[in-house]
Design a protein around this motif. Structure first.
Motif, PDB file in Angstrom:
ATOM      1  N   ARG A  60       0.823  -1.218   0.000  1.00  0.00           N
ATOM      2  CA  ARG A  60       0.000   0.000   0.000  1.00  0.00           C
ATOM      3  C   ARG A  60       0.855   1.265   0.000  1.00  0.00           C
ATOM      4  O   ARG A  60       0.449   2.289  -0.532  1.00  0.00           O
ATOM      5  N   PHE A  61       2.042   1.199   0.615  1.00  0.00           N
ATOM      6  CA  PHE A  61       2.911   2.368   0.674  1.00  0.00           C
ATOM      7  C   PHE A  61       3.679   2.588  -0.631  1.00  0.00           C
ATOM      8  O   PHE A  61       4.095   3.698  -0.937  1.00  0.00           O
ATOM      9  N   HIS A  62       3.906   1.496  -1.362  1.00  0.00           N
ATOM     10  CA  HIS A  62       4.687   1.537  -2.608  1.00  0.00           C
ATOM     11  C   HIS A  62       3.951   0.674  -3.637  1.00  0.00           C
ATOM     12  O   HIS A  62       4.323  -0.483  -3.857  1.00  0.00           O
ATOM     13  N   PRO A  63       2.880   1.190  -4.250  1.00  0.00           N
ATOM     14  CA  PRO A  63       2.001   0.391  -5.110  1.00  0.00           C
ATOM     15  C   PRO A  63       2.678  -0.266  -6.312  1.00  0.00           C
ATOM     16  O   PRO A  63       2.126  -1.183  -6.905  1.00  0.00           O
ATOM     17  N   ASN A  64       3.889   0.178  -6.646  1.00  0.00           N
ATOM     18  CA  ASN A  64       4.611  -0.478  -7.735  1.00  0.00           C
ATOM     19  C   ASN A  64       5.164  -1.837  -7.308  1.00  0.00           C
ATOM     20  O   ASN A  64       5.563  -2.642  -8.152  1.00  0.00           O
ATOM     21  N   MET A  65       5.179  -2.117  -6.014  1.00  0.00           N
ATOM     22  CA  MET A  65       5.618  -3.424  -5.507  1.00  0.00           C
ATOM     23  C   MET A  65       4.423  -4.374  -5.579  1.00  0.00           C
ATOM     24  O   MET A  65       3.473  -4.259  -4.801  1.00  0.00           O
ATOM     25  N   LYS A  66       4.474  -5.310  -6.537  1.00  0.00           N
ATOM     26  CA  LYS A  66       3.353  -6.218  -6.782  1.00  0.00           C
ATOM     27  C   LYS A  66       3.864  -7.652  -6.852  1.00  0.00           C
ATOM     28  O   LYS A  66       4.993  -7.891  -7.275  1.00  0.00           O
ATOM     29  N   ALA A  67       2.987  -8.602  -6.481  1.00  0.00           N
ATOM     30  CA  ALA A  67       3.334 -10.018  -6.572  1.00  0.00           C
ATOM     31  C   ALA A  67       2.062 -10.840  -6.623  1.00  0.00           C
ATOM     32  O   ALA A  67       0.956 -10.337  -6.391  1.00  0.00           O
TER      33      ALA A  67
END
Length: 106
Positions: free
Chosen positions: A93-100
C-alpha cells in the motif's frame, strides 16, 4: 506361506502411514530495494508465508481480494498461515509499484 500372519502387519503399516501428518512448508518472500521477490510464489493451504522486509522503509502485503493485509516494519519479518486456496494478487500500500502473486493450492 501363511497369509494370516501378514495381515496384522499390513494393517499396522497402513494405519501408521495414515497417522503421519503432512508437514506444512514455510515459504519466504523478501521485500528489498522496493521489490518483492519472488514476484510469483506457490504454496498450499496450511503453509506459512514469511515476508521478510530487508528495507529501511515499512511495507505491506495487501491482497487485492481482501484475504490478508500484513504490515512489515523495517528490517522485520511477519508470518501468515494460509487458510484459503486461490490465486491472490497483492501489493504494498505504501509503494504500489511493488506487486506479486501468490498461487495457493488446496
Amino acid at each position: 506361506m501363511q497369509t494370516g500372519g501378514l495381515r496384522p502387519i499390513i494393517v499396522a503399516f497402513m494405519l501408521g502411514a495414515m497417522a503421519v501428518p503432512a508437514h506444512a512448508a514455510t515459504i519466504q518472500i523478501v521485500m528489498e530495494n522496493l521489490v518483492i521477490s519472488p514476484a510469483a510464489a506457490s504454496a498450499k493451504v496450511g503453509d506459512t508465508i514469511e515476508w521478510v522486509n530487508k528495507d529501511v522503509l515499512a511495507h505491506t502485503a495487501t491482497a487485492r481480494n481482501g484475504d490478508f493485509d500484513v504490515t512489515l516494519p523495517p528490517k522485520k519479518s511477519v508470518t501468515l498461515v494460509l487458510k484459503k486456496a486461490g490465486d491472490v494478487e497483492y501489493y504494498c500500500r505504501f509503494h504500489p509499484n511493488m506487486k506479486a502473486t501468490l498461487t495457493i493450492a488446496p
